[in-house]
Write a protein that holds these residues in place. Structure first.
Motif, PDB file in Angstrom:
ATOM      1  N   PHE A 139      93.771 106.719 -27.666  1.00  0.00           N
ATOM      2  CA  PHE A 139      92.543 107.085 -28.350  1.00  0.00           C
ATOM      3  C   PHE A 139      92.461 106.564 -29.786  1.00  0.00           C
ATOM      4  N   ARG A 140      93.690 106.233 -30.550  1.00  0.00           N
ATOM      5  CA  ARG A 140      93.737 105.741 -31.634  1.00  0.00           C
ATOM      6  C   ARG A 140      93.024 104.187 -31.498  1.00  0.00           C
ATOM      7  N   CYS A 187      90.924 103.390 -29.062  1.00  0.00           N
ATOM      8  CA  CYS A 187      89.581 103.414 -28.833  1.00  0.00           C
ATOM      9  C   CYS A 187      88.778 103.821 -29.937  1.00  0.00           C
ATOM     10  N   SER A 188      89.439 104.247 -31.118  1.00  0.00           N
ATOM     11  CA  SER A 188      88.576 104.989 -32.184  1.00  0.00           C
ATOM     12  C   SER A 188      88.112 103.719 -33.080  1.00  0.00           C
ATOM     13  N   ARG A 231      81.056 104.381 -26.235  1.00  0.00           N
ATOM     14  CA  ARG A 231      81.338 104.089 -27.648  1.00  0.00           C
ATOM     15  C   ARG A 231      81.466 105.616 -28.231  1.00  0.00           C
ATOM     16  N   GLN A 242      84.296 107.499 -30.014  1.00  0.00           N
ATOM     17  CA  GLN A 242      84.474 107.795 -31.281  1.00  0.00           C
ATOM     18  C   GLN A 242      84.626 109.282 -31.697  1.00  0.00           C
ATOM     19  N   ARG A 281      87.979 112.443 -31.864  1.00  0.00           N
ATOM     20  CA  ARG A 281      88.808 112.906 -33.220  1.00  0.00           C
ATOM     21  C   ARG A 281      89.325 114.400 -33.065  1.00  0.00           C
ATOM     22  N   ARG A 308      92.207 114.583 -30.656  1.00  0.00           N
ATOM     23  CA  ARG A 308      93.434 113.912 -30.906  1.00  0.00           C
ATOM     24  C   ARG A 308      94.104 114.931 -31.971  1.00  0.00           C
TER      25      ARG A 308
END
Length: 463
Positions: free
Chosen positions: A64-65, A67-68, A436, A440, A443, A446
């Motif tokens: 995920f990091r 993909c951010s 996207r 984004q 968060r 996460r």
């Protein structure tokens, strides 16, 4: 209300929407009432991730990091190409298999897939298997490829039905895996001028040599073979597996809907075995959905709907600008939300009135829409797991929503691609680039996973 202000006469679809869901003001007022929201749907509880192993949590946080960062997602296909040049396909596979692939793909063979889906079953999540095969303009590789794709789809039907992963198995299908995307674009143009009759398409599916105006001999031969491929998959799945046909780009969607509606007319007599997808980021989505409801009544078939926001926004806008056409996409996120929620309200109202004739999967990562659906189900007396309404998210994403819904007794599906690393990576890259905004927006997920990691570390220190 806006129509009254500008003095315009509402169209038939608008009248239907207002009649079935009330005015926009009343809907907004209802949505603002906190007592209408099911208190049990708490998407802020990190305990949803207690079921995840240390490895799964750390992997998800790392992926995920990555993909951010939009620049990495936007250029992921180029990065893969560079990677293959440096370390070869095998090296790329070794790097991606334990990371991105493991996060978003169930496995390569039936044994790996079964292991992944048995874990999902323990969490009360249901799989919706997806063969990661699709095609865009200019990508046709010949008739044998489409036949091979059909064999893969039939194998997907077999796996979905023969397993114990779900009592209501579902799978996804892309028409462009079976019929050339170029032909779908031509069919869309022809059908806009001279609509084909659904009965003709059904007869062609049965193998009858039907002539479709506007197609030359080779195009007609390919179309007939493609329809028969679709028919074989529908025939194999009816009374066993519900087939959800994906929407794709606006320049081919009318052709995809044409063949999907023909399959519905043929196979959805007693229940919705074939479903169509409606993309609410498109301005025409509400009208298309109402047309489908009308057609299902006129042709006497059951309607299955996969309701999504949509994922092709940038390409659709760029193409419309290049061709000098009006932008088909809503101008802002709020308009897309309104479109999604309005369509959702319409469908839930129809389901409450004719549950045996209509079904919907609320395919959304948006918490507000999920809550809205749960609230309306409660108000309309629709059972949480009665078979008419279910929820869907992508495998490896939005688990805090999926797990919370499942814990509260709702039917929840995860879209589950499978296949080799080499076959699924192009699919994952395309999905990442199209989603996207979703990537984004992870968060919160996460943060919840970090909270769960901190909880475990505190426990470890105290033991």
């Amino acid at each position: 209300m806006m129509m009254a202000c500008v003095g315009l006469r509402p169209s038939f679809p608008q009248l239907m929407l207002l009649r079935m869901t009330g005015t926009a003001a009343s809907r907004s007022a209802a949505a603002r009432q906190p007592d209408l929201l099911p208190a049990t749907l708490d998407f802020t509880d990190p305990s949803a991730f207690k079921v995840k192993s240390w490895t799964e949590l750390l992997r998800a946080l790392a992926v995920f990091r990555f993909c951010s960062f939009p620049v990495l997602v936007n250029n992921s296909d180029k990065l893969l190409s560079v990677g293959r040049g440096l370390v070869g396909s095998r090296g790329v596979s070794l790097l991606t298999r334990p990371t991105v692939y493991a996060q978003f793909v169930a496995g390569e063979n039936e044994e790996e897939i079964s292991e992944s889906l048995e874990k999902m079953k323990l969490l009360r999540l249901r799989p919706m298997l997806a063969v990661p095969i699709e095609e865009d303009l200019g990508e046709s590789t010949g008739e044998k490829r489409y036949e091979d794709n059909m064999a893969a789809m039939l194998e997907c039907v077999r796996m979905s039905h023969s397993s114990s992963w779900s009592t209501e198995p579902m799978m996804q299908l892309k028409v462009t895996a079976l019929i050339s995307a170029d032909l779908c674009v031509k069919l869309t143009a022809i059908n806009a001028q001279q609509p084909y009759d659904l009965s003709q398409v059904v007869r062609a599916m049965d193998g009858e040599m039907i002539s479709f105006p506007g197609l030359n001999d080779s195009e007609l031969a390919h179309f007939l073979r493609g329809l028969q491929r679709l028919n074989k998959i529908a025939e194999a799945s009816v009374n066993k597996v519900r087939v959800l046909v994906d929407a794709e780009y606006t320049y081919m969607n009318p052709a995809l809907s044409l063949v999907t509606m023909a399959m519905m007319k043929k196979y959805n007599k007693e229940s919705a075995w074939i479903w169509n997808t409606y993309q609410c980021y498109l301005k025409e989505s509400s009208s298309l959905l109402l047309d489908a409801l009308r057609l299902s009544q006129e042709e006497d078939f059951c309607l299955g709907v996969k309701l999504v926001r949509g994922a092709y926004m940038d390409k659709e806008r760029a193409l419309a600008e290049k061709q000098g056409r009006p932008d088909p996409v809503h101008q802002c996120w709020e308009d897309t939300n309104d479109s999604y929620n309005t369509s959702l309200d319409v469908l839930l109202k129809v389901i409450s009135q004719q549950p045996q004739r209509h079904r919907i999967i609320v395919a959304s990562h948006n918490e507000e829409s999920v809550r809205r659906a749960a609230t309306r189900m409660q108000e309309l007396g629709i059972e949480r797991d009665g078979g008419c309404v279910c929820f869907g998210q992508l495998l490896g994403m939005c688990d805090h929503v999926s797990l919370t819904l499942a814990k509260e007794g709702y039917a929840v599906y995860k879209s589950v691609p499978y296949g080799s690393v080499e076959d699924t990576l192009p699919y994952l890259v395309r999905r990442a680039q199209e989603n996207r905004t979703v990537l984004q927006g992870i968060r919160k997920e996460r943060d919840l996973m970090r909270q769960e990691l901190k909880r475990r570390l505190r426990l470890k220190r105290h033991t």
